[in-house]
Design a protein around this motif. Structure first.
Motif, short mmCIF file in Angstrom:
data_model
loop_
_atom_site.label_atom_id
_atom_site.label_comp_id
_atom_site.label_asym_id
_atom_site.label_seq_id
_atom_site.Cartn_x
_atom_site.Cartn_y
_atom_site.Cartn_z
N SER A 17 0.83 -1.21 0.00
CA SER A 17 0.00 0.00 0.00
C SER A 17 0.87 1.26 0.00
CB SER A 17 -0.94 0.00 1.21
OG SER A 17 -1.82 -1.12 1.15
N THR A 18 1.99 1.21 0.71
CA THR A 18 2.93 2.34 0.68
C THR A 18 3.51 2.51 -0.71
OG1 THR A 18 3.53 2.04 3.00
CG2 THR A 18 5.12 3.20 1.60
N GLN A 19 3.84 1.40 -1.36
CA GLN A 19 4.45 1.47 -2.67
C GLN A 19 3.48 1.93 -3.76
OE1 GLN A 19 7.63 1.39 -3.32
NE2 GLN A 19 8.09 1.03 -1.15
N ILE A 20 2.22 1.58 -3.63
CA ILE A 20 1.25 2.04 -4.63
C ILE A 20 1.12 3.56 -4.55
CG2 ILE A 20 -0.89 1.83 -3.30
CD1 ILE A 20 -2.20 0.57 -5.74
N ALA A 21 1.16 4.11 -3.32
CA ALA A 21 1.09 5.56 -3.16
C ALA A 21 2.34 6.23 -3.73
CB ALA A 21 0.93 5.92 -1.68
N ARG A 22 3.49 5.63 -3.52
CA ARG A 22 4.73 6.21 -4.04
C ARG A 22 4.79 6.16 -5.56
NH1 ARG A 22 10.17 5.86 -0.65
NH2 ARG A 22 9.41 6.58 1.37
N LEU A 23 4.34 5.06 -6.14
CA LEU A 23 4.34 4.96 -7.59
C LEU A 23 3.37 5.97 -8.18
CD1 LEU A 23 5.20 3.67 -10.23
CD2 LEU A 23 3.48 1.88 -9.85
N ALA A 24 2.21 6.11 -7.58
CA ALA A 24 1.24 7.09 -8.08
C ALA A 24 1.82 8.49 -8.05
CB ALA A 24 -0.04 7.02 -7.25
N ALA A 25 2.52 8.84 -6.96
CA ALA A 25 3.13 10.16 -6.86
C ALA A 25 4.20 10.35 -7.94
CB ALA A 25 3.72 10.35 -5.47
N ARG A 26 4.96 9.32 -8.20
CA ARG A 26 6.01 9.40 -9.21
C ARG A 26 5.40 9.59 -10.60
NH1 ARG A 26 11.38 5.78 -8.57
NH2 ARG A 26 12.66 6.81 -10.15
N LEU A 27 4.33 8.91 -10.87
CA LEU A 27 3.67 9.05 -12.17
C LEU A 27 3.07 10.45 -12.32
CD1 LEU A 27 1.91 5.57 -12.31
CD2 LEU A 27 3.86 6.32 -13.71
N ARG A 28 2.49 10.98 -11.25
CA ARG A 28 1.92 12.32 -11.32
C ARG A 28 3.01 13.37 -11.56
NH1 ARG A 28 -1.09 10.38 -6.47
NH2 ARG A 28 -3.08 9.55 -7.26
N SER A 189 14.62 -1.72 2.32
CA SER A 189 14.10 -0.42 2.74
C SER A 189 13.00 0.06 1.81
CB SER A 189 15.23 0.61 2.78
OG SER A 189 15.64 0.94 1.47
N THR A 190 12.18 0.96 2.30
CA THR A 190 11.08 1.50 1.50
C THR A 190 11.60 2.17 0.23
OG1 THR A 190 9.79 1.86 3.51
CG2 THR A 190 9.07 3.04 1.54
N ASP A 191 12.70 2.92 0.34
CA ASP A 191 13.26 3.60 -0.82
C ASP A 191 13.80 2.61 -1.84
OD1 ASP A 191 12.63 6.04 0.28
OD2 ASP A 191 14.65 6.46 1.02
N GLU A 192 14.48 1.58 -1.37
CA GLU A 192 15.02 0.58 -2.29
C GLU A 192 13.89 -0.18 -2.98
OE1 GLU A 192 18.08 -3.25 -2.41
OE2 GLU A 192 17.94 -2.00 -0.60
N LEU A 193 12.84 -0.48 -2.24
CA LEU A 193 11.71 -1.17 -2.83
C LEU A 193 11.04 -0.29 -3.90
CD1 LEU A 193 10.09 -3.77 -2.80
CD2 LEU A 193 8.74 -2.84 -0.92
N GLU A 194 10.94 0.99 -3.63
CA GLU A 194 10.38 1.91 -4.62
C GLU A 194 11.20 1.89 -5.91
OE1 GLU A 194 9.52 6.69 -5.32
OE2 GLU A 194 10.16 5.98 -3.34
N ALA A 195 12.52 1.87 -5.75
CA ALA A 195 13.38 1.84 -6.93
C ALA A 195 13.17 0.56 -7.74
CB ALA A 195 14.84 1.97 -6.51
N ARG A 196 12.96 -0.54 -7.05
CA ARG A 196 12.75 -1.82 -7.75
C ARG A 196 11.39 -1.85 -8.45
NH1 ARG A 196 15.47 -6.25 -3.53
NH2 ARG A 196 17.52 -5.22 -3.46
N VAL A 197 10.40 -1.23 -7.84
CA VAL A 197 9.09 -1.12 -8.49
C VAL A 197 9.24 -0.33 -9.79
CG1 VAL A 197 6.80 -0.05 -8.32
CG2 VAL A 197 7.72 -1.35 -6.38
N TRP A 198 9.99 0.76 -9.73
CA TRP A 198 10.16 1.60 -10.91
C TRP A 198 10.93 0.86 -12.02
CZ3 TRP A 198 7.53 5.30 -12.69
CH2 TRP A 198 8.01 6.08 -13.74
N GLU A 199 11.86 0.01 -11.64
CA GLU A 199 12.58 -0.78 -12.65
C GLU A 199 11.63 -1.65 -13.45
OE1 GLU A 199 15.50 -3.02 -10.55
OE2 GLU A 199 16.81 -1.30 -10.17
N VAL A 200 10.55 -2.10 -12.81
CA VAL A 200 9.56 -2.94 -13.50
C VAL A 200 8.59 -2.08 -14.31
CG1 VAL A 200 7.71 -4.62 -13.20
CG2 VAL A 200 9.73 -4.72 -11.73
N ILE A 201 8.11 -0.99 -13.73
CA ILE A 201 7.02 -0.22 -14.34
C ILE A 201 7.53 0.82 -15.34
CG2 ILE A 201 5.06 1.30 -13.87
CD1 ILE A 201 4.76 -1.63 -12.96
#
Length: 210
Positions: A17-28, A189-201
């Motif tokens: 749920s934290t990562q979905i919010a972070r990805l949405a913010a990055r896309l915006r 970490s939350t930041d590292e996980l965010e980076a890995r999400v972005w590598e996929v998306i």
């Protein structure tokens, strides 16, 4: 399907749920306008079902629980997800059909083929473009969940063996369809996980209006 449909899956305390919010913010920040929704929920009907399902004072039967999950999903897909995808938008959904296969199938022991059939009927065979699995050991996930602000819900309070079965089913689903699934180590970490999400998306955004 002109849009991009991304689903976020994982057990309790996985951080999805934290990562979905972070990805949405990055896309915006890139000028895109993703639709963020969740299951069960995302519509007035779905949110009512969600409140019922997560209330620890209510104990629906296993079959009732599964049917309510699928009913909320049918409403969400018809009125929210499909229209957004048809408009070419990015849809980020916190849980989807695989949650039913993992929780009601793996966790509760209901028949997988039956659940898959219900999912297909409820969604019109709508399959995500990509599914992110936030994988974390059960002991870690439950410790995080119980330490988080707010009360735990009915599913949080299931015994550890239930959550182990859920995790096992998630891993089976991901292994069976590697083209759609990306398993992410959610202990980082939350930041590292965010980076890995972005590598996929990130690489999948070409041509998507958001």
């Amino acid at each position: 399907m002109p849009g991009l449909f991304v689903t976020f899956e994982g057990g309790e305390g996985s951080g999805k749920s934290t990562q979905i919010a972070r990805l949405a913010a990055r896309l915006r920040a890139l000028g895109l306008d993703p639709l963020v929704t969740r299951e069960p929920g995302g519509t007035p009907v779905g949110e009512g079902i969600r409140a019922l399902l997560l209330d620890h004072e209510r104990r629906p039967t296993q079959l009732t629980e599964a049917l309510l999950m699928v009913a909320a999903r049918a409403q969400l897909v018809a009125t929210v997800i499909r229209p957004a995808l048809d408009a070419g938008r990015i849809v980020l959904c916190d849980r989807y059909t695989d949650s039913t296969l993992a929780y009601q199938g793996g966790g509760r022991g209901l028949d997988a083929a039956m659940l898959a059939g219900w999912n297909a009927s409820a969604t019109g065979h709508l399959v995500p473009t990509v599914t992110l699995l936030f994988d974390v050991p059960i002991s870690v996930g439950l410790e995080r969940r119980h330490a988080a602000p707010g009360a735990t819900n009915r599913l949080d309070r299931e015994p550890p063996d239930f959550h182990e079965r859920v995790r096992e089913r998630y891993l089976e689903l991901a292994a069976a369809d590697p083209a759609r699934w990306s398993r992410l180590d959610a202990t980082v970490s939350t930041d590292e996980l965010e980076a890995r999400v972005w590598e996929v998306i990130g690489p999948r955004l070409a041509g998507v209006r958001g």
